[in-house]
Motif scaffolding. Sequence first.
Motif, PDB file in Angstrom:
ATOM      1  N   SER A  41       0.829  -1.214   0.000  1.00  0.00           N
ATOM      2  CA  SER A  41       0.000   0.000   0.000  1.00  0.00           C
ATOM      3  C   SER A  41       0.860   1.258   0.000  1.00  0.00           C
ATOM      4  CB  SER A  41      -0.924   0.006   1.216  1.00  0.00           C
ATOM      5  OG  SER A  41      -0.187   0.072   2.430  1.00  0.00           O
ATOM      6  N   ILE A  44       2.293   1.700  -3.474  1.00  0.00           N
ATOM      7  CA  ILE A  44       1.266   2.144  -4.416  1.00  0.00           C
ATOM      8  C   ILE A  44       0.967   3.622  -4.217  1.00  0.00           C
ATOM      9  CG2 ILE A  44      -1.164   1.918  -5.063  1.00  0.00           C
ATOM     10  CD1 ILE A  44      -0.954  -1.053  -4.451  1.00  0.00           C
ATOM     11  N   SER A  48       1.790   6.207  -7.026  1.00  0.00           N
ATOM     12  CA  SER A  48       0.692   6.883  -7.727  1.00  0.00           C
ATOM     13  C   SER A  48       0.995   8.363  -7.929  1.00  0.00           C
ATOM     14  CB  SER A  48      -0.617   6.715  -6.939  1.00  0.00           C
ATOM     15  OG  SER A  48      -0.974   5.361  -6.850  1.00  0.00           O
ATOM     16  N   ASN A 267     -10.904  -0.563  -7.860  1.00  0.00           N
ATOM     17  CA  ASN A 267      -9.461  -0.653  -7.668  1.00  0.00           C
ATOM     18  C   ASN A 267      -9.105  -1.135  -6.269  1.00  0.00           C
ATOM     19  OD1 ASN A 267      -8.875   0.477 -10.293  1.00  0.00           O
ATOM     20  ND2 ASN A 267      -6.974   1.215  -9.405  1.00  0.00           N
ATOM     21  N   THR A 270      -9.649  -4.972  -6.723  1.00  0.00           N
ATOM     22  CA  THR A 270      -8.690  -5.655  -7.591  1.00  0.00           C
ATOM     23  C   THR A 270      -7.266  -5.593  -7.034  1.00  0.00           C
ATOM     24  OG1 THR A 270      -8.489  -3.622  -8.899  1.00  0.00           O
ATOM     25  CG2 THR A 270     -10.035  -5.297  -9.686  1.00  0.00           C
ATOM     26  N   SER A 271      -6.952  -4.543  -6.269  1.00  0.00           N
ATOM     27  CA  SER A 271      -5.605  -4.459  -5.688  1.00  0.00           C
ATOM     28  C   SER A 271      -5.349  -5.603  -4.712  1.00  0.00           C
ATOM     29  CB  SER A 271      -5.422  -3.115  -4.984  1.00  0.00           C
ATOM     30  OG  SER A 271      -6.287  -2.996  -3.864  1.00  0.00           O
ATOM     31  N   GLU A 274      -4.850  -8.794  -6.943  1.00  0.00           N
ATOM     32  CA  GLU A 274      -3.600  -8.784  -7.695  1.00  0.00           C
ATOM     33  C   GLU A 274      -2.371  -8.904  -6.796  1.00  0.00           C
ATOM     34  OE1 GLU A 274      -3.739  -5.263  -9.989  1.00  0.00           O
ATOM     35  OE2 GLU A 274      -5.224  -6.024 -11.416  1.00  0.00           O
ATOM     36  N   ASN A 275      -2.467  -8.453  -5.547  1.00  0.00           N
ATOM     37  CA  ASN A 275      -1.288  -8.428  -4.686  1.00  0.00           C
ATOM     38  C   ASN A 275      -1.288  -9.491  -3.593  1.00  0.00           C
ATOM     39  OD1 ASN A 275       0.218  -5.888  -5.612  1.00  0.00           O
ATOM     40  ND2 ASN A 275      -1.827  -5.079  -5.278  1.00  0.00           N
ATOM     41  N   TYR A 358     -10.546  -7.097 -15.455  1.00  0.00           N
ATOM     42  CA  TYR A 358      -9.376  -6.274 -15.755  1.00  0.00           C
ATOM     43  C   TYR A 358      -9.479  -5.633 -17.132  1.00  0.00           C
ATOM     44  CZ  TYR A 358      -4.553  -4.771 -16.205  1.00  0.00           C
ATOM     45  OH  TYR A 358      -3.432  -4.002 -16.380  1.00  0.00           O
ATOM     46  N   GLY A 390      -5.046   5.031  -7.746  1.00  0.00           N
ATOM     47  CA  GLY A 390      -3.975   4.492  -6.908  1.00  0.00           C
ATOM     48  C   GLY A 390      -4.272   4.632  -5.432  1.00  0.00           C
ATOM     49  N   SER A 393      -6.287   1.766  -4.498  1.00  0.00           N
ATOM     50  CA  SER A 393      -5.449   0.575  -4.339  1.00  0.00           C
ATOM     51  C   SER A 393      -4.729   0.580  -2.996  1.00  0.00           C
ATOM     52  CB  SER A 393      -4.433   0.500  -5.483  1.00  0.00           C
ATOM     53  OG  SER A 393      -5.078   0.404  -6.735  1.00  0.00           O
ATOM     54  N   VAL A 397      -5.243  -2.484  -0.327  1.00  0.00           N
ATOM     55  CA  VAL A 397      -4.179  -3.396   0.096  1.00  0.00           C
ATOM     56  C   VAL A 397      -3.836  -3.224   1.574  1.00  0.00           C
ATOM     57  CG1 VAL A 397      -1.795  -4.095  -0.307  1.00  0.00           C
ATOM     58  CG2 VAL A 397      -3.231  -3.496  -2.229  1.00  0.00           C
TER      59      VAL A 397
END
Length: 468
Positions: A41, A44, A48, A267, A270-271, A274-275, A358, A390, A393, A397
């Motif tokens: 985090s 990101i 960002s 976001n 999805t963050s 994805e992470n 995505y 961002g 995100s 996260v």
Amino acid sequence: RPGYLYFATFIWLVLTGGRFTAPFLENIASFDDAIIGITISIQILIGSFLGSIGAVYSDRLELKYPNKGRIYVLAGAICFGTISFEMHGLLKILSQKNNMTSIVLHIITRIIYASFSAILFPVLDGITLAHLKKHNCVESAYGRERLFGAVAWALASIIIGPLLDYQGFNVFFWSAPLGMIFCLVVLKKYSKDSVQESTEEEDINSCTMALEMETVVEKLSVTPSQLTTIIGVEDEKIPYYNTVSLYRDMLSTCAACGFVVSSFTLNMGTSVVENLIFLYFETLGGTNAICGLTVVVTVLFEIPIFHYAPQLMSFFGAENMQIIACVAYITRVVGYTFVPNGRMKLVLLFEPLHGVTYACSKTTTVEFAARISPNGFDASSQGLLSMILGIGSVLGVSLGGWIEKCLGPKVLYRLYAGIVTVGLLVFYLSIISTSTNQRCYKRKKSGITYQHVASELSENQAMEESNN
């Protein structure tokens, strides 16, 4: 074409961690889920803001060095990003595990790496949109260039997964320099071809203009200098746009605000996937090879969406594609929570939905930024929107790592499905509100208002009563 740049860049991203970043930090730096979430985090968040600054700088450098400025920024970001990534290996040798100093140094290293890697996507998107405008293509054709990155992401992931099972996560320390060299070769070739193409177009345009000038001079019997004065040829001046004006254009309508809210919450969701999703897959008994296979399944559904993005955009519209992305995410993460331990292969049934999420969200986001992007500020608009998303995100996260550690992954993914649902409802209501306002405006413009309609109805009723 810009697709080759996406291909090379995504190869480099996978060879410096990619979707395996969380397991990489868990093994190399001995991070737990909470620290991994905080680390990602922070990187990101900083990435960002620096990504948007780098995008603005790349636009200005492109104006100064046409066909080279953005390429210089990409090359520098990849080189310095590789050097900062290699610092993890040095820290592993010099520092002791579970030491607070080691943890802090690894976090700082990730921040430095993110500061350079965050520049890549806004600059790449700016290069692509400028290329499409130059060749008179619609912005939705962006997906056809972007699918090169999806293919590279899948190929590199399926190769690196078994290598991690066999050699461990130290593989990344020699794969990262190889990816950097590959990127630099592709960037140099692309820059050379772009300069050559631009030179040829300028020669053709100058010859065409000269012929037209001679023809007009012969017909009008005037000198070229007089003709220039008559038609008023001046150097084109690019207007100046600051950050505030770009943000004002971005949030100019209710539907645009709803789209940003929906993208923000999406976001967040999805963050986490994805992470942190590979950490959850490990608890289900998944190996790195199977995790790499999930990426391939995802990409198989991204490719057709990116390829047919113009047709899908014209058929469904950007609003409906954003709704599809949100619904696909909600269905996928809720489905993850019902997969029993030891049945990791069932996850593959839900992975295609990640590709849908995505590809649809990325296409609509780029389309939205392109609509409000002035000429010459393509990367700037992409960078500013990336900065807003961002922040989503970062929240996703940072909270996700803590929730996963304290409450477990099932609670985490069901909770984030609810957050994305809220964002989807806001977006849907904003669309309805905007369409209603537009209808009212059209009626008012044509002289018909709700008051007029009500008065006419009351008059008609009074006449009917008098007749009765």
